[in-house]
Design a protein around this motif. Structure first.
Motif, PDB file in Angstrom:
ATOM      1  N   PHE A 280       0.919  -1.249   0.059  1.00 49.09           N
ATOM      2  CA  PHE A 280      -0.038   0.278   0.001  1.00 49.09           C
ATOM      3  C   PHE A 280       0.895   1.353   0.073  1.00 49.09           C
ATOM      4  O   PHE A 280       0.550   2.304  -0.489  1.00 49.09           O
ATOM      5  CB  PHE A 280      -1.053  -0.031   1.024  1.00 49.09           C
ATOM      6  N   GLU A 281       1.878   1.448   0.778  1.00 53.03           N
ATOM      7  CA  GLU A 281       2.705   2.452   0.829  1.00 53.03           C
ATOM      8  C   GLU A 281       3.566   2.550  -0.459  1.00 53.03           C
ATOM      9  O   GLU A 281       3.707   3.882  -0.702  1.00 53.03           O
ATOM     10  CB  GLU A 281       3.741   2.440   2.081  1.00 53.03           C
ATOM     11  N   GLN A 282       3.606   1.528  -1.301  1.00 51.54           N
ATOM     12  CA  GLN A 282       4.251   1.745  -2.720  1.00 51.54           C
ATOM     13  C   GLN A 282       3.255   2.287  -3.778  1.00 51.54           C
ATOM     14  O   GLN A 282       3.656   2.537  -4.735  1.00 51.54           O
ATOM     15  CB  GLN A 282       4.822   0.418  -3.277  1.00 51.54           C
ATOM     16  N   GLY A 283       2.188   2.423  -3.226  1.00 49.79           N
ATOM     17  CA  GLY A 283       1.001   2.926  -4.335  1.00 49.79           C
ATOM     18  C   GLY A 283       0.027   2.158  -4.635  1.00 49.79           C
ATOM     19  O   GLY A 283      -1.049   2.664  -5.269  1.00 49.79           O
ATOM     20  N   HIS A 284       0.004   0.992  -4.288  1.00 49.44           N
ATOM     21  CA  HIS A 284      -1.314   0.112  -4.648  1.00 49.44           C
ATOM     22  C   HIS A 284      -2.420   0.527  -3.897  1.00 49.44           C
ATOM     23  O   HIS A 284      -2.388   0.886  -2.561  1.00 49.44           O
ATOM     24  CB  HIS A 284      -0.759  -1.306  -4.396  1.00 49.44           C
ATOM     25  N   GLU A 285      -3.669   0.605  -4.475  1.00 48.73           N
ATOM     26  CA  GLU A 285      -4.921   0.897  -3.796  1.00 48.73           C
ATOM     27  C   GLU A 285      -5.800  -0.347  -3.565  1.00 48.73           C
ATOM     28  O   GLU A 285      -6.635  -0.285  -2.385  1.00 48.73           O
ATOM     29  CB  GLU A 285      -5.710   2.056  -4.608  1.00 48.73           C
ATOM     30  N   VAL A 286      -5.735  -1.216  -4.499  1.00 48.78           N
ATOM     31  CA  VAL A 286      -6.314  -2.173  -4.230  1.00 48.78           C
ATOM     32  C   VAL A 286      -5.336  -3.667  -4.452  1.00 48.78           C
ATOM     33  O   VAL A 286      -4.536  -3.698  -5.487  1.00 48.78           O
ATOM     34  CB  VAL A 286      -7.417  -2.488  -5.420  1.00 48.78           C
ATOM     35  N   LEU A 287      -5.282  -4.483  -3.333  1.00 51.56           N
ATOM     36  CA  LEU A 287      -4.682  -5.797  -3.540  1.00 51.56           C
ATOM     37  C   LEU A 287      -5.541  -6.876  -3.500  1.00 51.56           C
ATOM     38  O   LEU A 287      -6.493  -7.040  -2.873  1.00 51.56           O
ATOM     39  CB  LEU A 287      -3.521  -5.709  -2.151  1.00 51.56           C
ATOM     40  N   VAL A 288      -4.947  -8.051  -3.971  1.00 48.29           N
ATOM     41  CA  VAL A 288      -5.461  -9.054  -4.102  1.00 48.29           C
ATOM     42  C   VAL A 288      -4.883 -10.331  -3.349  1.00 48.29           C
ATOM     43  O   VAL A 288      -3.630 -10.687  -3.687  1.00 48.29           O
ATOM     44  CB  VAL A 288      -5.729  -9.607  -5.710  1.00 48.29           C
ATOM     45  N   MET A 289      -5.738 -10.889  -2.560  1.00 45.42           N
ATOM     46  CA  MET A 289      -5.085 -12.085  -1.744  1.00 45.42           C
ATOM     47  C   MET A 289      -5.931 -13.410  -2.273  1.00 45.42           C
ATOM     48  O   MET A 289      -7.096 -13.319  -2.491  1.00 45.42           O
ATOM     49  CB  MET A 289      -5.277 -11.896  -0.171  1.00 45.42           C
ATOM     50  N   SER A 290      -5.273 -14.606  -2.549  1.00 41.62           N
ATOM     51  CA  SER A 290      -6.018 -15.800  -2.796  1.00 41.62           C
ATOM     52  C   SER A 290      -5.695 -17.073  -2.038  1.00 41.62           C
ATOM     53  O   SER A 290      -4.474 -17.079  -1.802  1.00 41.62           O
ATOM     54  CB  SER A 290      -5.957 -15.929  -4.294  1.00 41.62           C
ATOM     55  N   GLY A 291      -6.634 -17.809  -1.440  1.00 51.64           N
ATOM     56  CA  GLY A 291      -6.220 -18.966  -0.865  1.00 51.64           C
ATOM     57  C   GLY A 291      -7.337 -19.868  -0.114  1.00 51.64           C
ATOM     58  O   GLY A 291      -8.582 -19.255  -0.269  1.00 51.64           O
ATOM     59  N   GLY A 292      -6.897 -20.964   0.196  1.00 55.05           N
ATOM     60  CA  GLY A 292      -8.245 -21.683   0.793  1.00 55.05           C
ATOM     61  C   GLY A 292      -7.799 -22.266   2.143  1.00 55.05           C
ATOM     62  O   GLY A 292      -8.381 -22.940   2.785  1.00 55.05           O
ATOM     63  N   SER A 293      -6.888 -21.688   2.896  1.00 60.01           N
ATOM     64  CA  SER A 293      -6.385 -21.889   4.208  1.00 60.01           C
ATOM     65  C   SER A 293      -7.298 -20.860   5.344  1.00 60.01           C
ATOM     66  O   SER A 293      -6.939 -19.665   5.311  1.00 60.01           O
ATOM     67  CB  SER A 293      -5.079 -21.622   4.561  1.00 60.01           C
ATOM     68  N   GLY A 294      -8.443 -21.433   5.595  1.00 59.22           N
ATOM     69  CA  GLY A 294      -9.255 -20.643   6.626  1.00 59.22           C
ATOM     70  C   GLY A 294      -8.541 -19.943   7.624  1.00 59.22           C
ATOM     71  O   GLY A 294      -8.999 -18.670   7.919  1.00 59.22           O
ATOM     72  N   PHE A 295      -7.738 -20.952   8.362  1.00 55.61           N
ATOM     73  CA  PHE A 295      -6.986 -20.391   9.798  1.00 55.61           C
ATOM     74  C   PHE A 295      -6.360 -19.244   9.248  1.00 55.61           C
ATOM     75  O   PHE A 295      -6.143 -18.018  10.045  1.00 55.61           O
ATOM     76  CB  PHE A 295      -6.316 -21.354  10.232  1.00 55.61           C
ATOM     77  N   TYR A 296      -5.452 -19.155   7.974  1.00 55.29           N
ATOM     78  CA  TYR A 296      -4.551 -18.264   7.564  1.00 55.29           C
ATOM     79  C   TYR A 296      -5.316 -16.823   7.104  1.00 55.29           C
ATOM     80  O   TYR A 296      -4.865 -15.723   7.534  1.00 55.29           O
ATOM     81  CB  TYR A 296      -3.722 -18.560   6.516  1.00 55.29           C
ATOM     82  N   ILE A 297      -6.521 -16.878   6.482  1.00 57.01           N
ATOM     83  CA  ILE A 297      -7.338 -15.905   5.969  1.00 57.01           C
ATOM     84  C   ILE A 297      -7.956 -15.249   7.379  1.00 57.01           C
ATOM     85  O   ILE A 297      -7.871 -13.997   7.484  1.00 57.01           O
ATOM     86  CB  ILE A 297      -8.656 -16.491   5.285  1.00 57.01           C
TER      87      ILE A 297
END
Length: 287
Positions: free
Chosen positions: A90-107
């Motif tokens: 975010f500090e580098q300038g991204h306004e939207v980031l995408v995270m993807s995964g199936g590990s419920g505990f990590y999410i």
């Protein structure tokens, strides 16, 4: 900061998260932040269905094959690492980031933070681990079902180490293991949007079965054979690896191992959906 948003794509294994996350990341000019507790190990690629070389070339990925399987890595460590990375991007300038995964505990760790679990009791853990190896995970599963039905329904109950840890916490504290995940929510400096991907069950199961066949054709047995010295590590108590270890030991045929991988992966997908069914913030989308 206002306007900063993390989009988390989640869903059961084989639903199609990888392709969708890459398309979404390209749309927003974002990398993909993986939230998978197994794809982060560099020695586990075929059995965890990591993105292909072509997919990795399209979009920068984080937490893909950047840890050694011999190095313990926990959801608590992931929370710290992932939040630090998200804030940096975010500090580098991204306004939207995408995270993807199936590990419920990590999410959950990213969205809510993890409660401070009690420290391990080495003696109790040793006794439970001994029972696991001597009696099998089934005996411990039944105890967990009595002490903490929610954890029994939600965690990977085929994973002996997770069952041991959940029982250990229940016995030490007199509280269900699941109760440690429902306390105060940590405040994040960005908004979070959770999108759940789903498919009709017959279609999902067909994709699971087909992917298991592709893994075998792609060299899964050779990959697992190379991991024999580490077979007792927590990371390898995973569907797709345990069944091939049994094949290598001569306990099953390769055909039986494939059938078991397909069956156990379908069961894992059902547990993933059970985990997320309790979260009203997820916006579900059928693929």
């Amino acid at each position: 900061m206002p306007g900063r948003k993390l989009i988390i794509l989640l869903g059961p294994t084989a639903v199609g998260k990888t392709d969708y996350s890459i398309s979404l990341a390209e749309q927003y000019g974002s990398p993909v932040i993986s939230c998978d507790s197994r794809q982060l190990y560099r020695q586990m690629s075929i059995g965890t269905a990591v993105p292909s070389a072509q997919q990795l070339e399209r979009v920068r990925h984080y937490f893909i094959q950047d840890h050694d399987v011999r190095e313990p890595y926990t959801a608590g460590m992931y929370e710290l690492d992932a939040i630090a990375l998200i804030n940096k991007l975010f500090e580098q300038g991204h306004e939207v980031l995408v995270m993807s995964g199936g590990s419920g505990f990590y999410i959950d760790a990213v969205c809510n933070g993890l409660d401070d679990f009690p420290p391990a009791d080495p003696d109790l853990r040793a006794r439970l681990t001994k029972r696991w190896h001597e009696e099998g995970v089934e005996a411990l599963r039944l105890e967990l079902k009595i002490l903490d039905p929610e954890s029994y329904r939600a965690i990977d109950i085929a994973n002996g180490q997770r069952v041991v840890r959940a029982l250990e916490v229940c016995m030490m504290t007199g509280r269900p293991f699941s109760s440690f995940k429902t306390n105060s929510r940590k405040k994040r400096d960005f908004t979070i949007e959770k999108i759940g991907l789903s498919r009709p069950r017959p279609e999902l199961y067909e994709r699971i079965d087909r992917r298991a066949e592709q893994m075998l054709r792609g060299g899964l047995v050779e990959e697992v054979r190379g991991l024999l010295p580490y077979r007792n590590l927590p990371a390898l108590q995973t569907v797709g690896y345990k069944e091939i270890f049994d094949f290598i030991d001569g306990k099953t045929s390769l055909e039986q191992a494939l059938t078991l991988i397909q069956r156990n992966t379908r069961r894992y997908a059902k547990r993933q959906m059970t985990w997320w069914a309790r979260d009203p913030e997820i916006k579900w989308m059928e693929m």
